[in-house]
Write an enzyme that holds these catalytic residues in place. Sequence first.
Site, PDB file in Angstrom:
ATOM      1  N   GLU A 157      25.280 -28.602  -5.913  1.00  0.00           N
ATOM      2  CA  GLU A 157      25.213 -28.882  -7.344  1.00  0.00           C
ATOM      3  C   GLU A 157      24.409 -27.809  -8.072  1.00  0.00           C
ATOM      4  OE1 GLU A 157      24.537 -32.478 -10.518  1.00  0.00           O
ATOM      5  OE2 GLU A 157      23.494 -32.627  -8.599  1.00  0.00           O
ATOM      6  N   GLU A 162      26.440 -39.442 -15.362  1.00  0.00           N
ATOM      7  CA  GLU A 162      25.045 -39.169 -15.034  1.00  0.00           C
ATOM      8  C   GLU A 162      24.319 -38.860 -16.332  1.00  0.00           C
ATOM      9  OE1 GLU A 162      22.655 -36.889 -11.536  1.00  0.00           O
ATOM     10  OE2 GLU A 162      23.834 -35.617 -12.880  1.00  0.00           O
TER      11      GLU A 162
END
Length: 256
Positions: free
Chosen positions: A134, A232
């Site tokens: 990520e 998120e």
Amino acid sequence: MKFSLCIGAYSGKDEIYHLEKIKEHGLHGLEYYAWWDLPDIRRMAKEQERIGVGINATCTKFISLVNESLRDAYIEGVRQSIEACKILNVRSMITQTGNVLDGIPRYIQRANMIETLKRCAPLLEEAGVVLEIEPLNGIVDHAGHFSQRSDESVYIVDQVGSRNVKLVFDVYHQQITEGNVTRNAVNYIDRINHFHIADNPGRKQPGTGELNYVHILKSIKGTGFDGFVGLECGYTVDTDIAIEQFKRDIVTPALG
């Protein structure tokens, strides 16, 4: 395309409450990052079966990927995380890369990362679990994080050369770091295992900032992507209201 919530979407509520809300809203999964914080993994597995939705992504242990001296510890963390994934029927693990090491050339740190991931790849392939790098922005949220750009992260994935090492593409982070999110998401789609979404600025629910998520999700859908998109984000209104607004104003126009 499937949609997930992240733990903490309902402040102060546990993972079971989150799963029940996910089911109620017709969503598809929960991202629970620190699997080692679950009080009872096997009970969680039974609750997932009872409710009918479960954890779709977790993290591996938070150990630097760019520090060669921590390679064995990182690989052991992956082994432990794979065992947890087997119990929970999770097929995606997110990894951060750790912060830049002072005094060591970037190309060496990148090579350390690639070598560690290559050693993890056979474990991941055997288990059927995808490890997702990520990239995180260093301007607002994660100063000093090694992987920040999608292009460099794609290069790392390509050098590892395993179908079980890919990216989670966080639209919020990449908007801050580099912009051009639609083109990059589409161009790199075969290296992306799942997406995170939040608006910018503020990292709140889509529809509260500058990002055109109807366009972004429609473009991602056009690639044939059928994986998870995780909310998120924080919420500017009650979470239940925000989710219904997201489905009505963004998902329906984007996906039909």
